[in-house]
Enzyme design. Structure first.
Site, PDB file in Angstrom:
ATOM      1  N   SER A  92       0.838  -1.190   0.000  1.00  0.00           N
ATOM      2  CA  SER A  92       0.000   0.000   0.000  1.00  0.00           C
ATOM      3  C   SER A  92       0.883   1.254   0.000  1.00  0.00           C
ATOM      4  CB  SER A  92      -0.953  -0.044   1.196  1.00  0.00           C
ATOM      5  OG  SER A  92      -2.007   0.863   1.038  1.00  0.00           O
ATOM      6  N   HIS A 226      -7.877  -5.729   0.456  1.00  0.00           N
ATOM      7  CA  HIS A 226      -6.671  -4.927   0.522  1.00  0.00           C
ATOM      8  C   HIS A 226      -5.578  -5.595   1.357  1.00  0.00           C
ATOM      9  CE1 HIS A 226      -4.314  -1.356  -0.005  1.00  0.00           C
ATOM     10  NE2 HIS A 226      -4.247  -1.114   1.299  1.00  0.00           N
TER      11      HIS A 226
END
Length: 259
Positions: A92, A226
């Site tokens: 990320s 995610h």
């Protein structure tokens, strides 16, 4: 400076490669402690993890909400570890920082990582506006629940939540205000990893990382959102281990031929 920024959980003095891991927004170096302990990486890879200011043992230090500034400081902190090849793994926000540090190493010292692993993040050229850092505390906490990367224990405890929200907000501000500055692509190999249900990083946008290197590119898609890597820790470790083992073997062979 290196002692402040870089964590070395399990020293491997004979390792051919050092893998530098960059945490996600709100994350800390300890997120990569299990990876550092994995026997799959030993003895050819030593795991280092970046510790951003404002968390854990650095919690009294001011937060930094600027990706270029963070990248500059991390690049300097890695200088003592460049006596052997470095590989980068970032998830990320960490993927953005890994990429920016790689660019600084190229432009400054003429070096690049032997492999760049970018996880759960769209390519820098795929800009998408973000406003998570502008949410109020309740909405930001809900966003953390949705993303799934934070232990519910922290989200359910008001005191703990009050400690982590400023860190998370700071990091979201850093990555949401980040703008890629076009420059020549890297030449190092890039492996991109993503969950097939990641609302923050569509697979097509992650695959666009291939535009940022002239070297080999590989895309690995896992089931999940995610934080797919929390559920696929072993599989992700195997991808990293196999990829870097091949490179370590090449280094050992080259060294042997030079003798």
């Amino acid at each position: 400076m290196s002692d402040t920024w870089i964590r070395r959980f399990r020293p491997q003095p004979e390792a051919e490669i050092r893998l530098v891991c960059f945490p996600h927004a709100g994350g800390s170096a300890s997120y990569y402690h299990p990876l550092a302990q994995s026997p799959a990486l030993r003895p050819h890879v030593e795991v280092l993890a970046v510790q951003y200011p404002g968390r854990q043992d650095r919690r009294r230090e001011p937060l930094i909400d600027d990706v270029p500034e963070l990248a500059d400081l991390i690049t300097r902190a890695l200088a003592p570890f460049d006596d052997r090849p470095l590989a980068f793994f970032g998830h990320s926000m960490g993927a953005v920082l890994a990429f920016e540090v790689a660019r600084r190493l190229r432009d400054g010292a003429g070096k690049q990582p032997c492999r760049l692993f970018v996880s759960g993040r769209r390519a820098p050229s795929r800009f998408r506006p973000g406003t998570v850092h502008l949410l109020d505390d309740a909405a930001l906490a809900q966003e953390l629940r949705r993303a799934g990367g934070t232990d519910p224990m922290f989200l359910d405890d008001p005191e703990l939540l009050a400690e982590i929200l400023p860190v998370v907000r700071n990091d979201y501000r850093a990555v949401e205000l980040y703008r890629w500055t076009p420059s020549p692509p890297l030449t190092c190999p890039v492996t991109a990893l993503v969950g097939d249900r990641d609302a923050q990083a569509a697979t097509a946008d992650v695959e666009a990382w291939r535009e940022h290197t002239e070297g080999p590119f590989d895309l690995k898609v896992f089931s999940g959102g995610h934080f797919y890597l929390n559920c696929h820790q072993q599989a992700v470790t195997e991808v990293v281990s196999k990829t870097l083992a091949d490179h370590a073997d090449q280094l050992a062979t080259a060294r042997g031929n030079a003798r």
